[in-house]
Design a protein around this motif. Structure first.
Motif, PDB file in Angstrom:
ATOM      1  N   VAL A   1      -5.679  45.407   2.336  1.00  0.00           N
ATOM      2  CA  VAL A   1      -7.144  45.547   2.374  1.00  0.00           C
ATOM      3  C   VAL A   1      -7.720  45.751   0.959  1.00  0.00           C
ATOM      4  CG1 VAL A   1      -7.217  46.400   4.760  1.00  0.00           C
ATOM      5  CG2 VAL A   1      -6.972  48.029   2.874  1.00  0.00           C
ATOM      6  N   PHE A   2      -6.975  45.353  -0.062  1.00  0.00           N
ATOM      7  CA  PHE A   2      -7.380  45.470  -1.468  1.00  0.00           C
ATOM      8  C   PHE A   2      -7.481  46.918  -1.933  1.00  0.00           C
ATOM      9  CE2 PHE A   2      -8.996  41.431   0.099  1.00  0.00           C
ATOM     10  CZ  PHE A   2      -8.371  40.559  -0.781  1.00  0.00           C
ATOM     11  N   PHE A   3      -6.716  47.808  -1.311  1.00  0.00           N
ATOM     12  CA  PHE A   3      -6.753  49.219  -1.688  1.00  0.00           C
ATOM     13  C   PHE A   3      -6.310  49.411  -3.136  1.00  0.00           C
ATOM     14  CE2 PHE A   3      -5.930  53.676  -1.865  1.00  0.00           C
ATOM     15  CZ  PHE A   3      -6.708  54.254  -0.878  1.00  0.00           C
ATOM     16  N   ARG A   4      -5.175  48.821  -3.508  1.00  0.00           N
ATOM     17  CA  ARG A   4      -4.637  49.041  -4.860  1.00  0.00           C
ATOM     18  C   ARG A   4      -5.563  48.493  -5.938  1.00  0.00           C
ATOM     19  NH1 ARG A   4       0.808  46.188  -4.655  1.00  0.00           N
ATOM     20  NH2 ARG A   4      -0.479  44.846  -3.381  1.00  0.00           N
ATOM     21  N   ASP A   5      -6.042  47.281  -5.772  1.00  0.00           N
ATOM     22  CA  ASP A   5      -6.894  46.682  -6.792  1.00  0.00           C
ATOM     23  C   ASP A   5      -8.221  47.427  -6.913  1.00  0.00           C
ATOM     24  OD1 ASP A   5      -7.299  44.551  -8.773  1.00  0.00           O
ATOM     25  OD2 ASP A   5      -8.955  43.979  -7.441  1.00  0.00           O
ATOM     26  N   THR A   6      -8.791  47.820  -5.783  1.00  0.00           N
ATOM     27  CA  THR A   6     -10.047  48.574  -5.829  1.00  0.00           C
ATOM     28  C   THR A   6      -9.815  49.944  -6.446  1.00  0.00           C
ATOM     29  OG1 THR A   6     -10.769  47.399  -3.841  1.00  0.00           O
ATOM     30  CG2 THR A   6     -12.020  49.350  -4.479  1.00  0.00           C
TER      31      THR A   6
ATOM     32  N   VAL B   1      -0.955  53.190  -8.897  1.00  0.00           N
ATOM     33  CA  VAL B   1      -1.039  53.084  -7.442  1.00  0.00           C
ATOM     34  C   VAL B   1      -0.006  52.073  -6.978  1.00  0.00           C
ATOM     35  CG1 VAL B   1      -2.897  51.346  -7.523  1.00  0.00           C
ATOM     36  CG2 VAL B   1      -2.633  52.781  -5.480  1.00  0.00           C
ATOM     37  N   ARG B   2       0.572  52.293  -5.785  1.00  0.00           N
ATOM     38  CA  ARG B   2       1.537  51.334  -5.242  1.00  0.00           C
ATOM     39  C   ARG B   2       1.597  51.476  -3.719  1.00  0.00           C
ATOM     40  NH1 ARG B   2       7.397  53.898  -7.017  1.00  0.00           N
ATOM     41  NH2 ARG B   2       7.155  55.881  -5.943  1.00  0.00           N
ATOM     42  N   ASN B   3       1.970  50.382  -3.066  1.00  0.00           N
ATOM     43  CA  ASN B   3       2.265  50.410  -1.639  1.00  0.00           C
ATOM     44  C   ASN B   3       3.646  51.005  -1.441  1.00  0.00           C
ATOM     45  OD1 ASN B   3      -0.126  49.138  -0.904  1.00  0.00           O
ATOM     46  ND2 ASN B   3       0.791  47.109  -0.799  1.00  0.00           N
ATOM     47  N   LEU B   4       3.827  51.720  -0.356  1.00  0.00           N
ATOM     48  CA  LEU B   4       5.143  52.225   0.019  1.00  0.00           C
ATOM     49  C   LEU B   4       5.637  51.466   1.256  1.00  0.00           C
ATOM     50  CD1 LEU B   4       4.690  56.078  -0.509  1.00  0.00           C
ATOM     51  CD2 LEU B   4       5.784  54.413  -2.028  1.00  0.00           C
TER      52      LEU B   4
ATOM     53  N   PRO C   1     -11.450  51.104   0.112  1.00  0.00           N
ATOM     54  CA  PRO C   1     -12.343  49.949   0.072  1.00  0.00           C
ATOM     55  C   PRO C   1     -12.910  49.665   1.468  1.00  0.00           C
ATOM     56  CG  PRO C   1     -10.064  49.236  -0.041  1.00  0.00           C
ATOM     57  CD  PRO C   1     -10.054  50.742  -0.087  1.00  0.00           C
ATOM     58  N   ASP C   2     -13.855  48.751   1.537  1.00  0.00           N
ATOM     59  CA  ASP C   2     -14.569  48.471   2.782  1.00  0.00           C
ATOM     60  C   ASP C   2     -13.665  48.168   3.967  1.00  0.00           C
ATOM     61  OD1 ASP C   2     -16.962  48.896   1.505  1.00  0.00           O
ATOM     62  OD2 ASP C   2     -17.354  46.778   1.149  1.00  0.00           O
TER      63      ASP C   2
END
Length: 92
Positions: free
Chosen positions: A15-20, A34-37, A64-65
C-alpha cells in the motif's frame, strides 16, 4: 535527539507504506529506515528531535491512504546518529 523503533501491523504491505514513510520522514527531517517484515508487518526506525519523531509516530498510526493500521508497537532506543532515511530490503 531521540530514536524510536516501531512495528506496524494491519494492512500495511503493498500500500506504499515504505515509500510514503520515507517521504514523510524526509519532510520532517527524520533519519532512519523502514522495511517490510516476512510476517506482514512493517518495521521502522525514526531518529530526530522529539517533535519530528512524534510527527512520524502519529503518521505511522494512520499510514498512507490505502493502509489499514491495526497496531503500532513502539520501543525507545539510544540514537545511532543516522544521517539519512532509507528503505531497507525485507530480511528473508
Amino acid at each position: 535527539m531521540i530514536r524510536n523503533r516501531v512495528i506496524v501491523s494491519g494492512q500495511v504491505q503493498g500500500v506504499f507504506f515504505r515509500d510514503t514513510c520515507r517521504r514523510v520522514a524526509e519532510e520532517h527531517g527524520v533519519t532512519g529506515w523502514v522495511r517490510n517484515l516476512p510476517d506482514g508487518t512493517v518495521e521502522a526506525v525514526f531518529e530526530g528531535t522529539p517533535t519530528a519523531v512524534g510527527s512520524l509516530l502519529s503518521w505511522a498510526h494512520e499510514g498512507p491512504d490505502l493502509a489499514v493500521v491495526d497496531e503500532v508497537r513502539r520501543h525507545e532506543e539510544p540514537p545511532e546518529g543516522l544521517t539519512a532515511f532509507e528503505i531497507r530490503p525485507t530480511p528473508w
